[in-house]
Scaffold this motif. Structure first.
Motif, PDB file in Angstrom:
ATOM      1  N   TRP A  31      43.366  -1.235  48.450  1.00  0.00           N
ATOM      2  CA  TRP A  31      43.400  -2.109  47.457  1.00  0.00           C
ATOM      3  C   TRP A  31      44.567  -2.887  47.560  1.00  0.00           C
ATOM      4  O   TRP A  31      45.796  -2.487  47.960  1.00  0.00           O
ATOM      5  CB  TRP A  31      43.398  -1.234  46.053  1.00  0.00           C
ATOM      6  CG  TRP A  31      42.222  -0.305  45.751  1.00  0.00           C
ATOM      7  CD1 TRP A  31      41.824   0.801  46.547  1.00  0.00           C
ATOM      8  CD2 TRP A  31      41.042  -0.730  45.214  1.00  0.00           C
ATOM      9  NE1 TRP A  31      40.756   1.185  45.795  1.00  0.00           N
ATOM     10  CE2 TRP A  31      40.129   0.135  45.002  1.00  0.00           C
ATOM     11  CE3 TRP A  31      40.865  -2.033  44.049  1.00  0.00           C
ATOM     12  CZ2 TRP A  31      39.082   0.187  44.486  1.00  0.00           C
ATOM     13  CZ3 TRP A  31      39.751  -2.066  43.349  1.00  0.00           C
ATOM     14  CH2 TRP A  31      38.717  -0.861  43.408  1.00  0.00           C
ATOM     15  N   VAL A  32      44.478  -4.143  46.854  1.00  0.00           N
ATOM     16  CA  VAL A  32      45.327  -5.161  46.870  1.00  0.00           C
ATOM     17  C   VAL A  32      45.603  -5.654  45.445  1.00  0.00           C
ATOM     18  O   VAL A  32      44.551  -6.020  44.890  1.00  0.00           O
ATOM     19  CB  VAL A  32      45.179  -6.298  47.756  1.00  0.00           C
ATOM     20  CG1 VAL A  32      46.426  -7.441  47.376  1.00  0.00           C
ATOM     21  CG2 VAL A  32      45.458  -5.818  49.409  1.00  0.00           C
ATOM     22  N   LEU A  33      46.780  -5.792  44.898  1.00  0.00           N
ATOM     23  CA  LEU A  33      47.103  -6.373  43.782  1.00  0.00           C
ATOM     24  C   LEU A  33      48.016  -7.580  43.905  1.00  0.00           C
ATOM     25  O   LEU A  33      49.091  -7.525  44.452  1.00  0.00           O
ATOM     26  CB  LEU A  33      48.096  -5.435  42.793  1.00  0.00           C
ATOM     27  CG  LEU A  33      48.585  -5.843  41.509  1.00  0.00           C
ATOM     28  CD1 LEU A  33      47.186  -6.052  40.427  1.00  0.00           C
ATOM     29  CD2 LEU A  33      49.465  -4.816  40.981  1.00  0.00           C
ATOM     30  N   ASP A  34      47.430  -8.624  43.470  1.00  0.00           N
ATOM     31  CA  ASP A  34      47.979  -9.979  43.301  1.00  0.00           C
ATOM     32  C   ASP A  34      48.766 -10.401  42.067  1.00  0.00           C
ATOM     33  O   ASP A  34      48.103 -10.608  40.859  1.00  0.00           O
ATOM     34  CB  ASP A  34      46.863 -10.991  43.748  1.00  0.00           C
ATOM     35  CG  ASP A  34      47.638 -12.414  44.243  1.00  0.00           C
ATOM     36  OD1 ASP A  34      48.889 -12.627  43.608  1.00  0.00           O
ATOM     37  OD2 ASP A  34      46.859 -13.224  44.765  1.00  0.00           O
ATOM     38  N   LEU A  35      50.169 -10.084  41.888  1.00  0.00           N
ATOM     39  CA  LEU A  35      50.863 -10.430  40.962  1.00  0.00           C
ATOM     40  C   LEU A  35      50.996 -11.877  40.419  1.00  0.00           C
ATOM     41  O   LEU A  35      51.214 -12.066  39.281  1.00  0.00           O
ATOM     42  CB  LEU A  35      52.372  -9.825  41.005  1.00  0.00           C
ATOM     43  CG  LEU A  35      52.421  -8.376  41.318  1.00  0.00           C
ATOM     44  CD1 LEU A  35      53.978  -7.993  41.406  1.00  0.00           C
ATOM     45  CD2 LEU A  35      51.894  -7.652  39.912  1.00  0.00           C
ATOM     46  N   SER A  36      50.600 -12.747  41.325  1.00  0.00           N
ATOM     47  CA  SER A  36      50.478 -14.027  41.109  1.00  0.00           C
ATOM     48  C   SER A  36      49.380 -14.790  40.129  1.00  0.00           C
ATOM     49  O   SER A  36      49.403 -15.593  39.595  1.00  0.00           O
ATOM     50  CB  SER A  36      50.564 -15.183  42.262  1.00  0.00           C
ATOM     51  OG  SER A  36      49.263 -14.866  43.163  1.00  0.00           O
ATOM     52  N   GLU A  37      48.568 -13.859  40.092  1.00  0.00           N
ATOM     53  CA  GLU A  37      47.216 -14.039  39.417  1.00  0.00           C
ATOM     54  C   GLU A  37      47.300 -13.781  37.863  1.00  0.00           C
ATOM     55  O   GLU A  37      48.410 -12.935  37.493  1.00  0.00           O
ATOM     56  CB  GLU A  37      45.776 -13.245  39.866  1.00  0.00           C
ATOM     57  CG  GLU A  37      45.497 -13.393  41.109  1.00  0.00           C
ATOM     58  CD  GLU A  37      44.252 -12.728  41.587  1.00  0.00           C
ATOM     59  OE1 GLU A  37      43.687 -13.099  42.643  1.00  0.00           O
ATOM     60  OE2 GLU A  37      44.151 -11.382  41.133  1.00  0.00           O
ATOM     61  N   SER A  38      46.875 -14.379  37.118  1.00  0.00           N
ATOM     62  CA  SER A  38      46.988 -14.351  35.711  1.00  0.00           C
ATOM     63  C   SER A  38      45.479 -14.047  34.941  1.00  0.00           C
ATOM     64  O   SER A  38      44.664 -14.832  34.873  1.00  0.00           O
ATOM     65  CB  SER A  38      47.698 -15.276  35.018  1.00  0.00           C
ATOM     66  OG  SER A  38      48.008 -15.419  33.750  1.00  0.00           O
ATOM     67  N   PRO A  39      45.242 -12.970  34.518  1.00  0.00           N
ATOM     68  CA  PRO A  39      45.841 -11.626  34.603  1.00  0.00           C
ATOM     69  C   PRO A  39      46.076 -11.103  36.120  1.00  0.00           C
ATOM     70  O   PRO A  39      44.848 -11.255  36.774  1.00  0.00           O
ATOM     71  CB  PRO A  39      45.361 -10.886  33.777  1.00  0.00           C
ATOM     72  CG  PRO A  39      43.968 -11.049  33.788  1.00  0.00           C
ATOM     73  CD  PRO A  39      43.842 -12.574  33.912  1.00  0.00           C
ATOM     74  N   PRO A  40      46.840 -10.161  36.508  1.00  0.00           N
ATOM     75  CA  PRO A  40      46.741  -9.735  37.624  1.00  0.00           C
ATOM     76  C   PRO A  40      45.535  -8.904  38.063  1.00  0.00           C
ATOM     77  O   PRO A  40      44.953  -8.173  36.869  1.00  0.00           O
ATOM     78  CB  PRO A  40      47.935  -8.722  37.729  1.00  0.00           C
ATOM     79  CG  PRO A  40      49.133  -9.319  36.719  1.00  0.00           C
ATOM     80  CD  PRO A  40      47.903  -9.883  35.532  1.00  0.00           C
ATOM     81  N   THR A  41      45.239  -8.778  39.196  1.00  0.00           N
ATOM     82  CA  THR A  41      43.831  -8.131  39.236  1.00  0.00           C
ATOM     83  C   THR A  41      43.949  -7.271  40.485  1.00  0.00           C
ATOM     84  O   THR A  41      44.627  -7.646  41.716  1.00  0.00           O
ATOM     85  CB  THR A  41      42.807  -9.099  39.404  1.00  0.00           C
ATOM     86  OG1 THR A  41      42.644  -9.671  38.251  1.00  0.00           O
ATOM     87  CG2 THR A  41      41.303  -8.344  39.765  1.00  0.00           C
ATOM     88  N   TRP A  42      43.404  -5.977  40.623  1.00  0.00           N
ATOM     89  CA  TRP A  42      43.308  -5.178  41.905  1.00  0.00           C
ATOM     90  C   TRP A  42      41.736  -5.560  42.508  1.00  0.00           C
ATOM     91  O   TRP A  42      41.047  -5.686  41.940  1.00  0.00           O
ATOM     92  CB  TRP A  42      43.413  -3.731  41.550  1.00  0.00           C
ATOM     93  CG  TRP A  42      44.656  -3.188  41.292  1.00  0.00           C
ATOM     94  CD1 TRP A  42      45.158  -2.808  40.072  1.00  0.00           C
ATOM     95  CD2 TRP A  42      45.656  -2.762  42.168  1.00  0.00           C
ATOM     96  NE1 TRP A  42      46.326  -2.319  40.063  1.00  0.00           N
ATOM     97  CE2 TRP A  42      46.798  -2.231  41.540  1.00  0.00           C
ATOM     98  CE3 TRP A  42      45.794  -2.465  43.619  1.00  0.00           C
ATOM     99  CZ2 TRP A  42      47.843  -1.674  41.920  1.00  0.00           C
ATOM    100  CZ3 TRP A  42      46.935  -2.169  44.093  1.00  0.00           C
ATOM    101  CH2 TRP A  42      47.776  -1.725  43.247  1.00  0.00           C
TER     102      TRP A  42
END
Length: 474
Positions: A265-276
């Motif tokens: 799994w990858v979590l992208d903190l640059s997304e709003s809201p963050p998504t796994w």
């Protein structure tokens, strides 16, 4: 990396004293360059090209062997902070070119115990240990009696860590107690996912702390629960690391029913809201827990070891490459010339820390009978090959640096340990200092009082040890 230029007066002297008895080859364009121009070229050449340049003639050899030039090369290759921490006797026994050879081989590390003052984290295992800026922090873990912990401790790292550290407990909020969580440093933020509490409940929550990069130990903001769109299934004893570009990557772990996962799994903190995001690949490591994942730069990560679905312990190595359009897992193995016995035994609960030269230091862990280990190994992913592929999976060093077989990069190398060795341990915390010239180890499960019917005793530790990577084995 921005590097200051070293004083090259000695190189200037060599060239100025050249009276023509050792001329460069006729028609050599390099001979017409000024010394400054020549040195500017040499400073940025690959090491193998620098060696080839020195074989051209005596004058060029004297320039290419300059101690100041090799000091610059050491800083360029290994980092200024790493070079500054190496013992002086390494330089005195052959100059900086010899130091470069020794650090390329990396045969030894020297341990020392780090004093922690009168107040500090209680003994624990399966906790999180990490550095951000010049701050060291410990969160959570499990302790005696199978109880979880929910405390966060922070210490400012001194210039000379042999002076000891002073812990401060952060009292403005931490995630609920747990152990076996993943903890990832992304720029100046720390991201925690999952874990297990002392009731056996597996978590699937995501927490972030953005405060430690400020350097103020007393005004660090509280942990924040991240409102993610989707989340991986609850788990603990999984592994996670930075995935580059404000990403967090996790793999595996133990689920609610005691099942072991083999998902990514990858979590992208640059997304709003963050998504796994669930990462689908054509191949994947077998399901496991108690393994490690280590970011080696860019969007590449290395997975090692763990315990499989039949409770067997593993010592396989996998590369997760997310550089291209489609992520892929590939298994890495040593080149055929490396002896089969020259690799670490299978283990789980070890630590895997990125050190200088994009290498990984593996320490400790436990075997299938939960017997703890105290050995240390250096893994060089650039020296590995993909299973079923005859070429390296990533850019590698030349096969024979300095034209010597013994200096060829090795996939696995056992490190000689000197100094005040820590006791054997598993499920400890480890993190690197500076540019990876040293690592810190805190806590873990150690050999304790032998219990009736048990193969080995069990205890929890609160000691801290530093392993300094040194350029020679004496």
């Amino acid at each position: 990396m921005c590097l200051q230029r070293y004083d090259l007066n000695e190189v200037m002297k060599v060239v100025q004293e050249d009276n023509g008895h050792n001329p460069a080859p006729a028609g050599c364009g390099l001979a017409s360059l000024s010394l400054d121009q020549l040195v500017a070229i040499l400073q940025f050449l690959p090491v193998q090209s620098l060696i080839a340049f020195g074989l051209t003639c005596k004058r060029f050899r004297e320039i290419a062997d300059s101690d100041n030039l090799w000091a610059y090369i050491c800083v360029r290759e290994w980092g200024r902070r790493a070079v500054q921490t190496w013992p002086n006797h390494g330089k005195e026994r052959g100059g900086w070119k010899m130091v470069y050879r020794q650090m390329l081989m990396l045969k030894a590390g020297s341990w020392r115990k780090v004093e922690q003052g009168d107040v500090g984290p209680a003994p624990r295992a399966s906790h999180s240990l990490y550095t951000v800026a010049d701050n060291l922090s410990v969160y959570g873990g499990g302790c005696q009696g199978g109880r979880h912990l929910d405390d966060t401790w922070v210490a400012s790292l001194p210039t000379e860590i042999s002076e000891g550290i002073v812990w401060h407990r952060i009292n403005n909020g931490s995630p609920p107690g747990r152990f076996g969580q993943s903890c990832t440093v992304v720029n100046d933020s720390i991201v925690i996912f999952g874990g297990i509490n002392d009731q056996g409940v597996r978590h699937c929550d995501t927490w972030i702390n953005r405060g430690l990069g400020s350097g103020n130990l007393y005004e660090s903001p509280a942990w924040e629960l991240v409102d993610v769109v989707t989340s991986p299934p609850p788990r603990g004893a999984h592994a996670g690391c930075c995935g580059g570009d404000r990403r967090v990557v996790i793999f595996g772990g133990i689920g609610t029913e005691g099942n072991r996962f083999g998902d990514t799994w990858v979590l992208d903190l640059s997304e709003s809201p963050p998504t796994w995001h669930d990462v689908i690949t054509s191949a994947s490591p077998p399901a496991r827990s108690g393994h490690t994942m280590t970011w080696i730069g860019g969007r590449k990560m290395i997975l090692f070891g763990g315990r499989g679905i039949r409770f067997e312990v593993l010592n396989d190595v996998w590369l997760l490459d997310m550089e291209g359009a489609y992520p892929q897992w590939v298994e890495l193995r040593p080149r055929e010339l490396q002896p089969l016995h020259d690799r670490p035994a299978p283990r789980a609960g070890h630590s895997a820390t990125l050190i200088f030269g994009e290498r990984i230091l593996i320490f400790g862990g436990e075997d299938a009978r939960r017997s703890r280990k105290g050995d240390a190994w250096v893994l060089d992913p650039k020296a590995g090959v993909q299973v079923g592929c005859g070429s390296s999976c990533m850019p590698s060093y030349p096969q024979k640096p300095f034209s010597e077989d013994k200096l060829a990069p090795r996939f696995w190398k056992k490190l000689k340990q000197l100094g005040q060795l820590p006791s054997r341990r598993s499920f400890h915390g480890a993190c690197a200092l500076g540019s990876g010239h040293s690592i810190l180890v805190f806590g873990g499960m150690v050999d304790g009082e032998l219990l009736p019917g048990a193969a080995t005793g069990l205890g929890f530790d609160a000691e801290m040890h530093m392993l300094q990577l040194v350029p020679c084995c004496t």
